[in-house]
Design a protein around this motif. Structure first.
Motif, PDB file in Angstrom:
ATOM      1  N   VAL A 280       0.857  -1.196   0.000  1.00 28.83           N
ATOM      2  CA  VAL A 280       0.000   0.000   0.000  1.00 28.83           C
ATOM      3  C   VAL A 280       0.891   1.244   0.000  1.00 28.83           C
ATOM      4  O   VAL A 280       1.584   1.518   0.975  1.00 28.83           O
ATOM      5  CB  VAL A 280      -0.921   0.013   1.246  1.00 28.83           C
ATOM      6  CG1 VAL A 280      -1.776   1.280   1.267  1.00 28.83           C
ATOM      7  CG2 VAL A 280      -1.789  -1.240   1.295  1.00 28.83           C
ATOM      8  N   GLY A 281       0.873   1.965  -1.107  1.00 28.71           N
ATOM      9  CA  GLY A 281       1.621   3.230  -1.179  1.00 28.71           C
ATOM     10  C   GLY A 281       3.126   3.036  -1.140  1.00 28.71           C
ATOM     11  O   GLY A 281       3.640   1.918  -1.029  1.00 28.71           O
ATOM     12  N   ALA A 282       3.813   4.157  -1.228  1.00 27.20           N
ATOM     13  CA  ALA A 282       5.281   4.147  -1.190  1.00 27.20           C
ATOM     14  C   ALA A 282       5.723   4.181   0.276  1.00 27.20           C
ATOM     15  O   ALA A 282       4.950   4.586   1.147  1.00 27.20           O
ATOM     16  CB  ALA A 282       5.813   5.369  -1.925  1.00 27.20           C
ATOM     17  N   PRO A 283       6.962   3.772   0.553  1.00 24.84           N
ATOM     18  CA  PRO A 283       7.457   3.904   1.931  1.00 24.84           C
ATOM     19  C   PRO A 283       7.394   5.369   2.377  1.00 24.84           C
ATOM     20  O   PRO A 283       7.643   6.269   1.567  1.00 24.84           O
ATOM     21  CB  PRO A 283       8.917   3.447   1.838  1.00 24.84           C
ATOM     22  CG  PRO A 283       9.098   2.840   0.509  1.00 24.84           C
ATOM     23  CD  PRO A 283       7.966   3.227  -0.369  1.00 24.84           C
ATOM     24  N   GLN A 284       7.014   5.580   3.629  1.00 23.18           N
ATOM     25  CA  GLN A 284       6.884   6.970   4.106  1.00 23.18           C
ATOM     26  C   GLN A 284       7.987   7.268   5.106  1.00 23.18           C
ATOM     27  O   GLN A 284       8.293   6.451   5.970  1.00 23.18           O
ATOM     28  CB  GLN A 284       5.542   7.162   4.804  1.00 23.18           C
ATOM     29  CG  GLN A 284       4.363   7.006   3.871  1.00 23.18           C
ATOM     30  CD  GLN A 284       3.054   7.228   4.627  1.00 23.18           C
ATOM     31  OE1 GLN A 284       2.824   8.292   5.192  1.00 23.18           O
ATOM     32  NE2 GLN A 284       2.212   6.212   4.649  1.00 23.18           N
ATOM     33  N   ARG A 285       8.518   8.482   4.988  1.00 21.24           N
ATOM     34  CA  ARG A 285       9.540   8.946   5.941  1.00 21.24           C
ATOM     35  C   ARG A 285       9.010  10.197   6.635  1.00 21.24           C
ATOM     36  O   ARG A 285       8.174  10.914   6.069  1.00 21.24           O
ATOM     37  CB  ARG A 285      10.842   9.266   5.206  1.00 21.24           C
ATOM     38  CG  ARG A 285      11.485   8.018   4.645  1.00 21.24           C
ATOM     39  CD  ARG A 285      12.837   8.265   4.001  1.00 21.24           C
ATOM     40  NE  ARG A 285      13.490   6.988   3.746  1.00 21.24           N
ATOM     41  CZ  ARG A 285      13.168   6.136   2.769  1.00 21.24           C
ATOM     42  NH1 ARG A 285      12.201   6.434   1.930  1.00 21.24           N
ATOM     43  NH2 ARG A 285      13.785   4.990   2.626  1.00 21.24           N
ATOM     44  N   PRO A 286       9.493  10.461   7.861  1.00 26.33           N
ATOM     45  CA  PRO A 286       9.018  11.653   8.562  1.00 26.33           C
ATOM     46  C   PRO A 286       9.370  12.930   7.803  1.00 26.33           C
ATOM     47  O   PRO A 286      10.388  12.987   7.113  1.00 26.33           O
ATOM     48  CB  PRO A 286       9.776  11.604   9.892  1.00 26.33           C
ATOM     49  CG  PRO A 286      10.239  10.202  10.038  1.00 26.33           C
ATOM     50  CD  PRO A 286      10.451   9.686   8.656  1.00 26.33           C
ATOM     51  N   ARG A 287       8.520  13.931   7.938  1.00 23.13           N
ATOM     52  CA  ARG A 287       8.793  15.232   7.315  1.00 23.13           C
ATOM     53  C   ARG A 287       9.900  15.934   8.106  1.00 23.13           C
ATOM     54  O   ARG A 287      10.101  15.636   9.280  1.00 23.13           O
ATOM     55  CB  ARG A 287       7.538  16.107   7.372  1.00 23.13           C
ATOM     56  CG  ARG A 287       6.423  15.588   6.512  1.00 23.13           C
ATOM     57  CD  ARG A 287       5.189  16.449   6.721  1.00 23.13           C
ATOM     58  NE  ARG A 287       4.004  15.768   6.213  1.00 23.13           N
ATOM     59  CZ  ARG A 287       3.635  15.794   4.928  1.00 23.13           C
ATOM     60  NH1 ARG A 287       4.335  16.469   4.057  1.00 23.13           N
ATOM     61  NH2 ARG A 287       2.568  15.144   4.529  1.00 23.13           N
ATOM     62  N   PRO A 288      10.561  16.924   7.453  1.00 26.78           N
ATOM     63  CA  PRO A 288      11.649  17.631   8.147  1.00 26.78           C
ATOM     64  C   PRO A 288      11.224  18.215   9.497  1.00 26.78           C
ATOM     65  O   PRO A 288      11.995  18.189  10.457  1.00 26.78           O
ATOM     66  CB  PRO A 288      12.040  18.743   7.158  1.00 26.78           C
ATOM     67  CG  PRO A 288      11.628  18.197   5.814  1.00 26.78           C
ATOM     68  CD  PRO A 288      10.428  17.327   6.055  1.00 26.78           C
ATOM     69  N   ALA A 289       9.967  18.682   9.589  1.00 25.85           N
ATOM     70  CA  ALA A 289       9.531  19.288  10.866  1.00 25.85           C
ATOM     71  C   ALA A 289       9.509  18.232  11.973  1.00 25.85           C
ATOM     72  O   ALA A 289       9.864  18.513  13.123  1.00 25.85           O
ATOM     73  CB  ALA A 289       8.146  19.903  10.700  1.00 25.85           C
ATOM     74  N   GLU A 290       9.091  17.009  11.641  1.00 25.21           N
ATOM     75  CA  GLU A 290       9.072  15.951  12.672  1.00 25.21           C
ATOM     76  C   GLU A 290      10.497  15.605  13.093  1.00 25.21           C
ATOM     77  O   GLU A 290      10.775  15.417  14.273  1.00 25.21           O
ATOM     78  CB  GLU A 290       8.347  14.697  12.160  1.00 25.21           C
ATOM     79  CG  GLU A 290       8.337  13.602  13.236  1.00 25.21           C
ATOM     80  CD  GLU A 290       7.473  12.374  12.941  1.00 25.21           C
ATOM     81  OE1 GLU A 290       6.826  12.315  11.881  1.00 25.21           O
ATOM     82  OE2 GLU A 290       7.483  11.468  13.802  1.00 25.21           O
ATOM     83  N   ILE A 291      11.399  15.561  12.120  1.00 25.11           N
ATOM     84  CA  ILE A 291      12.798  15.221  12.437  1.00 25.11           C
ATOM     85  C   ILE A 291      13.426  16.332  13.286  1.00 25.11           C
ATOM     86  O   ILE A 291      14.161  16.056  14.243  1.00 25.11           O
ATOM     87  CB  ILE A 291      13.600  14.975  11.141  1.00 25.11           C
ATOM     88  CG1 ILE A 291      13.018  13.759  10.415  1.00 25.11           C
ATOM     89  CG2 ILE A 291      15.087  14.772  11.445  1.00 25.11           C
ATOM     90  CD1 ILE A 291      13.586  13.511   9.038  1.00 25.11           C
ATOM     91  N   ALA A 292      13.081  17.587  12.957  1.00 26.63           N
ATOM     92  CA  ALA A 292      13.637  18.703  13.730  1.00 26.63           C
ATOM     93  C   ALA A 292      13.148  18.624  15.182  1.00 26.63           C
ATOM     94  O   ALA A 292      13.906  18.885  16.122  1.00 26.63           O
ATOM     95  CB  ALA A 292      13.225  20.026  13.097  1.00 26.63           C
ATOM     96  N   ALA A 293      11.880  18.224  15.360  1.00 25.59           N
ATOM     97  CA  ALA A 293      11.325  18.178  16.718  1.00 25.59           C
ATOM     98  C   ALA A 293      11.752  16.910  17.452  1.00 25.59           C
ATOM     99  O   ALA A 293      11.768  16.871  18.679  1.00 25.59           O
ATOM    100  CB  ALA A 293       9.799  18.255  16.647  1.00 25.59           C
TER     101      ALA A 293
END
Ligand code: SAM
Length: 309
Positions: A280-293
């Motif tokens: 289901v869908g492509a692999p998802q990675r956290p957005r830059p804002a999540e990584i920054a937090a």
């Protein structure tokens, strides 16, 4: 928020992937309760007769799960390599969704008594399940140099694995390495170039932790069981934090989505076993804002599949 709170990674994408809205009275499994970040959001979306089974091998995590007062939640202290037997024992029936959020939790990493931390001194343990198995100090006392080198090289992707293994073996001749600070100091003598912003012991501690907890074996054993317990149209969602984990998840999902037989066997395509999963869908990675937090999110990847047969 206390220093040891766990901030869940990819919280909404992972819970969305379980598609709870389309079966709010279904049965779901959080195979890695931790401190219940994903569990709480699943419970928010679950209908009144939905059920959630929350597993963790860590006794502290299990104790935290028993504090969640919700009749729809059943906690279990188990390894996810025992997923099927655990769910059978609880008469869970077929599952509509199974979630894995792999790796270690912040409370595990930050409590010096657990022995995962190189920044604060504590007993060199690193077992997620403190009720069984062999801790890191015991393993380092008995393993030979080649085994130590291979673990650090393979699971830590550490360039200085050879030098670190040699330094560990030399150090333990002077006396057993029983504290996290002792191991971190030995590793620091052997790591010649430092990666910016990273403690020289980071890779070695990660590697030993993966070995002590048999993390890759656990995952390889758990995925087929998750597939077995899912009902058709049930969802499997896995968040991994290490390239070796992600490879196991990716290969498993691909193999189940596109079954193949060894080449040159006289089998027609239509006689191949039917696919059991649909990716289901492509692999998802956290957005830059999540990584920054939340820097722990840096290496996270979410993969999702649906059972089709
Ligand atoms: C990243 S944390 C999960 C955090 C959780 N999703 C949350 O939001 O609080 C991973 C958890 O999985 C547990 N765990 C790791 N490997 C396990 C295994 N093989 N069986 C059961 N639990 C495991 C760890 O003890 C840890 O509590």
């Amino acid at each position: 928020m206390s220093a040891s709170a766990h901030v869940p990674v990819l919280l909404h994408p992972a819970v969305d992937a379980l598609a709870i809205d389309s079966r709010p009275d279904g049965t779901f499994v959080d195979a890695t309760f931790g401190r219940g970040g994903h569990t709480r959001l699943i419970l928010e979306r679950l209908g009144p007769s939905g059920r959630l089974f929350a597993i963790d091998r860590d006794p502290d995590a299990f104790a935290a799960a028993t504090q969640v007062k919700d009749p729809r939640l059943t906690p279990a202290h188990a390894r996810f390599s025992e997923l099927r037997a655990t769910l059978d024992g609880l008469h869970a029936g077929e599952a509509d969704g199974v979630l894995f959020d792999l790796g270690v939790s912040t409370p595990q990493l930050e409590d010096p008594r657990r022995g995962f931390a190189f920044r604060s001194d504590g007993p060199l343990d690193m077992r997620m399940d403190t009720t069984r198995g062999t801790g890191a100090a015991q393993w380092l006392e008995r393993a030979d140099e080649a085994e130590i080198r291979e673990v650090i090289r393979n699971y830590g992707e550490e360039r200085f694995a050879k030098q670190i293994a040699k330094a560990i073996v030399a150090a333990r001749r002077r006396g057993p390495i029983r504290r996290t600070a002792e191991l971190a100091a030995v590793v620091a003598t052997a790591v010649r170039t430092r990666e910016p912003g990273q403690n020289p012991a980071t890779r070695t501690f990660q590697a030993i932790r993966i070995h002590v907890n048999q993390e890759l074996e656990e995952l390889s054993l758990a995925l087929p069981q998750a597939l077995a317990v899912l009902r058709v149209r049930g969802r499997l969602a896995v968040i991994s934090f290490h390239s070796l984990e992600d490879r196991i998840v990716k290969n498993f999902m691909r193999a189940q989505a596109r079954p193949s037989l060894p080449e040159r066997l006289p089998v027609r395509a239509r006689d191949l076993p039917p696919p059991r999963l649909r990716i289901v869908g492509a692999p998802q990675r956290p957005r830059p804002a999540e990584i920054a937090a939340n820097p722990r999110a840096r290496s996270a990847v979410l993969r999702v599949a649906e059972k089709v047969a």
